[in-house]
Write a protein that holds these residues in place. Structure first.
Motif, PDB file in Angstrom:
ATOM      1  N   ARG A  67      -0.990   7.871  25.697  1.00 22.60           N
ATOM      2  CA  ARG A  67       0.306   7.349  24.774  1.00 22.60           C
ATOM      3  C   ARG A  67       1.635   8.151  24.714  1.00 22.60           C
ATOM      4  O   ARG A  67       2.724   7.489  24.780  1.00 22.60           O
ATOM      5  N   ALA A  68       1.511   9.547  24.982  1.00 20.01           N
ATOM      6  CA  ALA A  68       2.522  10.131  25.047  1.00 20.01           C
ATOM      7  C   ALA A  68       3.466  10.005  26.169  1.00 20.01           C
ATOM      8  O   ALA A  68       4.536   9.954  26.343  1.00 20.01           O
ATOM      9  N   PHE A  85       5.444  19.839  29.233  1.00 16.35           N
ATOM     10  CA  PHE A  85       4.298  20.507  28.530  1.00 16.35           C
ATOM     11  C   PHE A  85       3.189  21.025  29.397  1.00 16.35           C
ATOM     12  O   PHE A  85       2.191  21.626  28.780  1.00 16.35           O
ATOM     13  N   ILE A  99       1.465  19.005  31.496  1.00 15.23           N
ATOM     14  CA  ILE A  99       0.452  17.903  31.858  1.00 15.23           C
ATOM     15  C   ILE A  99       0.817  16.930  33.240  1.00 15.23           C
ATOM     16  O   ILE A  99       1.810  16.963  33.560  1.00 15.23           O
ATOM     17  N   ASN A 100      -0.395  16.992  34.147  1.00 15.30           N
ATOM     18  CA  ASN A 100      -0.109  16.412  35.393  1.00 15.30           C
ATOM     19  C   ASN A 100       0.076  14.960  35.309  1.00 15.30           C
ATOM     20  O   ASN A 100      -0.880  14.261  35.459  1.00 15.30           O
ATOM     21  N   VAL A 132       6.223  15.046  28.669  1.00 12.72           N
ATOM     22  CA  VAL A 132       4.929  15.143  28.789  1.00 12.72           C
ATOM     23  C   VAL A 132       4.486  16.286  30.171  1.00 12.72           C
ATOM     24  O   VAL A 132       3.790  17.317  30.127  1.00 12.72           O
ATOM     25  N   GLN A 133       5.103  15.973  31.010  1.00 16.84           N
ATOM     26  CA  GLN A 133       5.101  16.916  32.207  1.00 16.84           C
ATOM     27  C   GLN A 133       5.498  18.283  31.974  1.00 16.84           C
ATOM     28  O   GLN A 133       5.053  19.289  32.422  1.00 16.84           O
ATOM     29  N   ALA A 152      -4.481  10.296  23.728  1.00 15.76           N
ATOM     30  CA  ALA A 152      -2.891  10.866  23.247  1.00 15.76           C
ATOM     31  C   ALA A 152      -2.008  11.212  24.184  1.00 15.76           C
ATOM     32  O   ALA A 152      -0.819  10.943  24.177  1.00 15.76           O
ATOM     33  N   TYR A 153      -2.642  11.900  25.249  1.00 21.71           N
ATOM     34  CA  TYR A 153      -1.794  12.006  26.670  1.00 21.71           C
ATOM     35  C   TYR A 153      -1.393  10.925  26.923  1.00 21.71           C
ATOM     36  O   TYR A 153       0.109  10.669  27.538  1.00 21.71           O
ATOM     37  N   ARG A 166      -8.056  12.631  22.342  1.00 25.14           N
ATOM     38  CA  ARG A 166      -6.985  13.404  23.013  1.00 25.14           C
ATOM     39  C   ARG A 166      -6.433  12.869  24.441  1.00 25.14           C
ATOM     40  O   ARG A 166      -5.298  13.050  24.494  1.00 25.14           O
ATOM     41  N   GLU A 210       5.448   7.105  26.426  1.00 21.77           N
ATOM     42  CA  GLU A 210       6.451   7.050  25.599  1.00 21.77           C
ATOM     43  C   GLU A 210       7.700   8.062  26.376  1.00 21.77           C
ATOM     44  O   GLU A 210       8.998   7.397  26.418  1.00 21.77           O
ATOM     45  N   ASN A 211       7.436   9.186  26.633  1.00 20.20           N
ATOM     46  CA  ASN A 211       8.076  10.151  27.381  1.00 20.20           C
ATOM     47  C   ASN A 211       7.673  10.905  28.381  1.00 20.20           C
ATOM     48  O   ASN A 211       7.119  12.068  28.054  1.00 20.20           O
TER      49      ASN A 211
END
Lengths: 249, 296
Positions: B179-180, B191, B193-194, B188-189, B176-177, B173, B183-184
């Protein structure tokens, strides 16, 4: 809390009086370009509110400003009474906002399940994965597919699905029907209606106001970075001509 | 140690393959760190070689100043190098993310010169020995060749760390953060996520891998302020061949090119110093994004 100047005279009885999100005099800039010129709008708890307007009117910028991801903004954005303008974007999301961007933002290098599980829980009360798969059965079949292999409709569903797990209470959906086949649009409409019944508050950016009319409690109309009109859904028929003018449809 | 098995072709072959594998172990660890950092920060970390050297020096200092041996150093040195990386990222690198790659490259190149210059000033360039830990002294006679225990350990340790890193990035997991966010990062922020913290920790982790490689290298090569500068150019070629930002690409290409270099030493020694660069040119001509890279 009173709805203030934006409160519609013809608002439905029984609309909760407290505002989930209150935007006042919001300005935003991309570099030198001033894209929002004092946007004010109120989203009452539990309502579906649309943001209508032509391309370039500032609808997407309004959503991005609310999420804190425009380069520069000024004014006031209150989420459940708390000022969020100027907060780090990841803190804003944690107050219970879920964002579905216009480009959908499915991560190509993550599979469906990883995309779904990516956004962290921000509050209690998010939907379970089983419940989400009941709402979007085709995602369940494709849970091991890489994000880049999904069709446009599947991407859109995944983009909506992944913010339902997090417990976000206010969903910002940027043109969820754009470029999709009518059958998918109907499916997404049904999902949004189901979400409303579950008590989600939704700000929906739409070009397709026929679609919006079947879902929303009120419509804000944007033009040149400003809100120029607010029409409660039950007054929509009476205001159709005005709206056609505004939207140029 | 290897001189005694030269001369007989099969032994020469296996000996060179082992050497290639050792070199490959370092290429893989270092290019893996570069790939992780580039993916997340968009920074071409030219300070990587200097931080690898720093890892070896930290191990040497721990041993000679504090009496802390190899095994604790294998953990402590990467942590210390990672912490230094975090300070560098917080203080310097984060101001450059919105600019062209070139600025990050220049800044980290400058950092490399400063770090290497300091150690040159303090310790000179002759290099200091670091003993092989007692548990790994000696070796095995495999019949067709002599396998020094420490060298076997380096290959195993590097492979294990590379695979663990690959697993963490591709299958968990947290990965996954990562990799995400590669990409973008903006989404991700959005969502919750710091991402700035993730960036800092990613840089810390990437350079900690270099520090780990430095400790592994200390008993093989002498601890020397220029040990990183000599290696980093080849490692950059490895990263280009594997594909900028590709995790698996960095690992496979690292080991693969190490072996290729070893084979070249057997069959055409004159080309052994340039074979990696020849491969790089060919790959750039045929597949500019690298063997495992995706076009951006």
């Amino acid at each position: 809390m009173p709805d203030g100047a934006a409160a519609p005279a013809g608002a439905r009885a029984g609309v909760p009086a407290d505002a989930m999100l209150e935007v006042r005099d919001l300005h935003a800039w991309y570099g030198e370009s001033h894209v929002l010129h004092g946007v004010s709008l109120t989203i009452p708890r539990g309502e579906v509110v649309t943001l209508l307007g032509r391309n370039g009117a500032g609808k997407t910028s309004t959503l991005r400003a609310i999420m804190g991801i425009v380069p520069r903004s000024a004014g006031s954005i209150r989420m459940e009474g708390r000022e969020i303008l100027g907060m780090a974007p990841f803190r804003i999301a944690r107050l219970g906002l879920g964002f579905v961007p216009e480009e959908r933002g499915i991560f190509a290098s993550l599979d469906v399940e990883e995309n779904l599980m990516l956004p962290p829980r921000v509050r209690d009360g998010g939907m379970g994965v089983d419940e989400i798969f009941r709402l979007f059965p085709n995602l369940k079949e494709r849970r091991r597919s890489p994000g880049m292999r999904l069709s446009g409709g599947e991407q859109q569903m995944l983009a909506i699905a992944r913010i339902l797990r997090t417990g976000a209470a206010l969903l910002l959906l940027d043109e969820p029907t754009e470029g999709l086949a009518p059958v998918i649009v109907r499916q997404i409409g049904a999902v949004i209606r189901a979400l409303k019944d579950k008590g989600f508050t939704i700000l929906l950016v739409e070009q397709n106001f026929r679609f919006a009319a079947t879902l929303a409690d009120r419509h804000y109309v944007m033009e040149d970075g400003r809100i120029v009109d607010m029409i409660p859904n039950d007054a929509l028929a009476a205001n159709m001509e005005r709206l056609h003018d505004r939207l140029g449809v | 140690m290897f001189a005694e098995i030269f001369g007989i072709p099969p032994q020469a072959l296996f000996g060179q393959l082992l050497l290639g594998l050792i070199n490959g172990s370092f290429y893989a660890l270092l290019s893996l760190g570069l790939a992780v950092i580039f993916g997340m920060l968009n920074v071409i970390n030219f300070a990587h070689g200097a931080l690898y050297m720093l890892g070896a020096f930290v191990a040497w200092l721990l041993l000679n100043r504090l009496g802390i041996g190899y095994w604790p150093a294998l953990l402590l040195a990467p942590l210390i190098v990672g912490a230094i990386g975090i300070v560098l990222e917080k203080a310097l690198l984060r101001w450059l993310y919105k600019l062209d790659h070139l600025y990050g490259l220049l800044l980290t190149f400058g950092l490399a010169l400063i770090i290497e210059g300091m150690f040159r000033h303090w310790y000179g360039v002759s290099g200091m020995p670091y003993p092989i830990p007692p548990a790994l002294q000696g070796g095995q006679n495999l019949g067709f060749m002599f396998l020094p225990n420490y060298r076997a350990w380096v290959v195993v340790a590097s492979l294990a760390v590379c695979l663990a890193t690959w697993y963490a990035i591709e299958r968990t997991r947290l990965g996954a953060y990562l990799r995400a966010a590669t990409e973008n990062p903006v989404l991700v922020q959005a969502f919750g996520i710091n991402v700035p913290l993730m960036i800092t920790l990613t840089y810390g982790f990437g350079v900690a891998l270099a520090g780990f490689a430095g400790v592994l290298a200390a008993p093989i090569y002498s601890v020397n302020p220029l040990m990183g500068a000599n290696l980093i150019i080849v490692v950059f070629a490895v990263v280009v061949i594997g594909g900028m930002g590709s995790i698996l690409g960095a690992i496979v290409t690292g080991f693969g090119l190490g072996l290729l270099e070893g084979l070249t030493k057997v069959f055409y020694p004159e080309a052994s110093n340039i074979v990696i660069f020849v491969v790089m040119i060919v790959v750039l001509l045929i597949k500019p994004a690298g063997l495992f890279g995706r076009e951006r």
